[in-house]
Design a protein around this motif. Structure first.
Motif, mmCIF file in Angstrom:
data_model
loop_
_atom_site.group_PDB
_atom_site.id
_atom_site.type_symbol
_atom_site.label_atom_id
_atom_site.label_comp_id
_atom_site.label_asym_id
_atom_site.label_seq_id
_atom_site.Cartn_x
_atom_site.Cartn_y
_atom_site.Cartn_z
ATOM 1 N N UNK A 95 -12.121 7.898 -1.771
ATOM 2 C CA UNK A 95 -13.416 7.213 -1.693
ATOM 3 C C UNK A 95 -14.518 8.086 -2.288
ATOM 4 N N UNK A 96 -14.463 9.371 -1.993
ATOM 5 C CA UNK A 96 -15.447 10.294 -2.557
ATOM 6 C C UNK A 96 -15.313 10.354 -4.076
ATOM 7 N N UNK A 97 -14.076 10.478 -4.561
ATOM 8 C CA UNK A 97 -13.840 10.583 -6.000
ATOM 9 C C UNK A 97 -14.239 9.311 -6.731
ATOM 10 N N UNK A 98 -13.906 8.151 -6.166
ATOM 11 C CA UNK A 98 -14.177 6.870 -6.825
ATOM 12 C C UNK A 98 -15.581 6.336 -6.543
ATOM 13 N N UNK A 99 -16.259 6.966 -5.608
ATOM 14 C CA UNK A 99 -17.609 6.563 -5.214
ATOM 15 C C UNK A 99 -17.650 5.150 -4.639
ATOM 16 N N UNK A 100 -16.573 4.776 -3.955
ATOM 17 C CA UNK A 100 -16.558 3.485 -3.257
ATOM 18 C C UNK A 100 -15.545 3.551 -2.120
ATOM 19 N N UNK A 101 -15.758 2.722 -1.124
ATOM 20 C CA UNK A 101 -14.850 2.678 0.025
ATOM 21 C C UNK A 101 -13.444 2.279 -0.422
ATOM 22 N N UNK A 102 -12.474 2.763 0.308
ATOM 23 C CA UNK A 102 -11.068 2.470 0.027
ATOM 24 C C UNK A 102 -10.483 1.688 1.194
ATOM 25 N N UNK A 103 -9.622 0.751 0.890
ATOM 26 C CA UNK A 103 -8.921 -0.005 1.923
ATOM 27 C C UNK A 103 -7.594 0.681 2.190
ATOM 28 N N UNK A 104 -7.261 0.840 3.453
ATOM 29 C CA UNK A 104 -6.027 1.526 3.839
ATOM 30 C C UNK A 104 -5.112 0.544 4.554
ATOM 31 N N UNK A 105 -3.886 0.448 4.076
ATOM 32 C CA UNK A 105 -2.884 -0.421 4.701
ATOM 33 C C UNK A 105 -1.586 0.356 4.848
ATOM 34 N N UNK A 106 -0.888 0.064 5.915
ATOM 35 C CA UNK A 106 0.374 0.734 6.199
ATOM 36 C C UNK A 106 1.531 -0.204 5.864
ATOM 37 N N UNK A 107 2.534 0.316 5.151
ATOM 38 C CA UNK A 107 3.729 -0.473 4.865
ATOM 39 C C UNK A 107 4.617 -0.524 6.096
ATOM 40 N N UNK A 108 5.202 -1.675 6.314
ATOM 41 C CA UNK A 108 6.191 -1.835 7.375
ATOM 42 C C UNK A 108 7.418 -1.011 7.011
ATOM 43 N N UNK A 109 7.998 -0.309 7.949
ATOM 44 C CA UNK A 109 9.169 0.521 7.683
ATOM 45 C C UNK A 109 10.366 -0.359 7.331
ATOM 46 N N UNK A 110 11.033 -0.022 6.273
ATOM 47 C CA UNK A 110 12.266 -0.690 5.865
ATOM 48 C C UNK A 110 13.269 0.399 5.510
ATOM 49 N N UNK A 111 14.362 0.503 6.243
ATOM 50 C CA UNK A 111 15.324 1.584 5.993
ATOM 51 C C UNK A 111 15.958 1.523 4.614
ATOM 52 N N UNK A 112 15.852 0.387 3.931
ATOM 53 C CA UNK A 112 16.423 0.241 2.592
ATOM 54 C C UNK A 112 15.472 0.700 1.486
ATOM 55 N N UNK A 113 14.197 0.937 1.830
ATOM 56 C CA UNK A 113 13.248 1.310 0.778
ATOM 57 C C UNK A 113 13.021 2.797 0.705
#
Length: 113
Positions: A95-113
């Motif tokens: 966010x500091x580098x891009x000078x804009x807020x960042x959206x944060x999302x978590x991936x669901x755990x998948x043992x195959x990925x």
């Protein structure tokens, strides 16, 4: 470790043209740090000059999109991190580098990925 998506829409980046080179370098520096730390998975920016395709199960495709993703653009990266708190810290750096807020999302755990 969990994978996190850190992203922003293109419209959030309201940077004067003369500052864009500095913003680009600052964001690339954070990505280089993530690579050096071994947490970088992949990232980039959506190419707004090429339209999306909606691909059906039978393989046919159209230039339509899902209504809620018509304006999916901007930049993103995926980092693999030990906790949400650490992900927030990386998102703040971006966010500091891009000078804009960042959206944060978590991936669901998948043992195959």
């Amino acid at each position: 470790m969990t994978k996190f998506l850190i992203s922003f829409p293109a419209s959030a980046m309201d940077v004067p043209a003369e500052d864009m080179a500095a913003v680009s370098e600052a964001s690339r520096a954070v990505i280089r740090e993530a690579k050096a730390a071994g947490v970088y998975v992949f990232g980039g920016g959506i190419n707004a000059g090429i339209g999306s395709r909606l691909v059906a199960p039978d393989g046919s495709s159209t230039s339509e999109t899902y209504r809620q993703t018509r304006e999916f653009d901007g930049g993103f990266c995926v980092l693999e991190l030990p906790s949400r708190d650490v992900a927030v810290q990386w998102a703040a750096r971006l966010a500091t580098a891009c000078r804009c807020a960042q959206e944060l999302r978590e991936f669901h755990y998948d043992p195959e990925s």
